[in-house]
Write an enzyme that holds these catalytic residues in place. Structure first.
Site, PDB file in Angstrom:
ATOM      1  N   THR A 158     -10.000  25.451   7.336  1.00 55.84           N
ATOM      2  CA  THR A 158     -10.152  26.117   6.039  1.00 55.84           C
ATOM      3  C   THR A 158     -11.127  25.356   5.140  1.00 55.84           C
ATOM      4  OG1 THR A 158      -7.874  26.860   6.200  1.00 55.84           O
ATOM      5  CG2 THR A 158      -8.878  26.959   4.020  1.00 55.84           C
ATOM      6  N   HIS A 168     -14.595  26.253   5.959  1.00 58.87           N
ATOM      7  CA  HIS A 168     -14.979  27.547   5.368  1.00 58.87           C
ATOM      8  C   HIS A 168     -15.397  27.352   3.910  1.00 58.87           C
ATOM      9  CE1 HIS A 168     -13.701  30.119   8.691  1.00 58.87           C
ATOM     10  NE2 HIS A 168     -12.575  29.432   8.764  1.00 58.87           N
TER      11      HIS A 168
END
Ligand code: ZN
Length: 346
Positions: A44, A47
């Site tokens: 994450t 990202h």
């Protein structure tokens, strides 16, 4: 506590991040200030660092990111009763609201009003983090800081693996990032009879062997479905743990599943994908579980017991230890994929 601290700050709505000096966060009456000792990097975070479509749609800046960590409590709010300065803690990163339908019926991991550390409020790539008391998870001081830091993603593996029976089952783990690798290890120590690991990166294939996979299949070289059907005498595997989010791997997972088998889906596809629902789910009588976070706090108690009893050595999956001052280097290693879990020490 007054003063400045180092933090990896997503300052602008653009790729990258900067390490800057910012104010130490202040805490509310039900918050806990933690001096971060170790913080690990999640997919994450990549990202967010790259500022892809998902990150753009999900979060606003400026924001300190990072959510996997462990550290020492240095200050608590006036109304905090369960944690005290000196305690060593990690944190459940999903802050559930406590009053929605799901929270009131034992499904807080899918709270309708969830806030996530490092996305909806400032995170752990910093010398200090403020967290609500409700998500602090006391951790034994004898546990290595890097191991304490990875309890949250390891909990994802625990949740996915134990969403159904595993003992004496044949299992295929598609995708061997850190969570997939830990899942392979959990299958081994839980008495799965045969574990297949499907992964194209050589470093991760080696770690999968070390974690106890019986068959490590490189999908660039062999057809994993054909090989799994061959080994299982045409039956397919009892359990598929989908950790890749890759559309091809997801379809292969359903093809490799036996009739009546169970799939735990954890890997996030970046776009909608096509599946043969009629043949691979309905007529197959498949049971499909979506794995969101960790069951609060059932998964954490299981995780603690596994670590404290020494049932599984999670360390082979932690491939890099870097000081926080090497933050950008750590993110570049993460981008390359030539790594397991990367832990930064503060
Ligand atoms: Zn809720």
């Amino acid at each position: 506590m007054q003063g400045k601290m180092r933090a990896a700050l997503k300052a602008e709505a653009a790729p990258g991040a900067k390490v800057a000096l910012v104010d130490i966060p202040s805490i509310g009456p039900r918050d806990v200030l933690v001096q971060v000792k170790a913080a690990s990097i999640c997919g994450t975070d990549m990202h967010i660092y790259e500022w892809d479509a998902w990150a753009q749609s999900r979060m606003s800046v400026p924001r300190i990111f990072g959510h996997e960590f462990a550290g020492e409590v240095v200050e608590v709010g006036d109304d905090v009763t369960t944690v005290a300065p000196g305690d060593f803690v990690a944190a459940e990163t999903h802050i559930a609201c406590g009053h929605c339908y799901q929270c009131r019926t034992g499904q807080a991991n899918v709270c309708q009003n969830v806030q996530i550390l490092g996305i909806d409020r400032d995170g752990a790539f910093a010398d200090y983090i403020s967290i609500p008391e409700q998500v602090a998870w006391k951790t034994g001081k004898e546990i290595d800081h890097s191991v304490a830091s990875i309890q949250e993603p390891f909990g994802n593996a625990v949740h996915a693996t134990y969403a159904g029976e595993i003992t004496n089952k044949t299992v295929a783990v598609f995708g061997c990032g850190p969570i997939g690798l830990w899942a392979v290890g959990l299958c081994r120590v839980s008495g799965a009879s045969t574990t297949f690991a499907i992964e194209p990166h050589h470093l991760r294939m080696d770690i999968a062997r070390q974690m106890g996979a019986d068959y490590v299949l490189n999908p660039a070289e062999v057809d994993p479905v054909a090989r799994i059907l061959e080994v299982t005498e045409g039956v397919g595997v009892d359990v598929v743990l989908e950790m890749s989010g890759h559309p091809v791997a997801m379809r292969q997972g359903f093809k490799a599943l036996r009739n009546g088998g169970r799939v735990s889906l954890l890997g996030l596809p970046s776009r909608n994908i096509e599946l043969d629902f009629a043949n691979d789910i309905i007529f197959k009588g498949a049971t499909v579980y979506g794995i969101s976070g960790r069951r609060i706090f059932d998964t954490w108690y299981r995780t603690r017991r596994i670590l404290e009893a020494g049932l599984l050595d999670v360390k082979p999956v932690i491939t890099h230890h870097l000081p926080f001052d090497s933050f950008h280097e750590a993110m570049e290693i993460m981008r390359s994929g030539d790594c397991g879990k990367i832990v930064m020490t503060m």
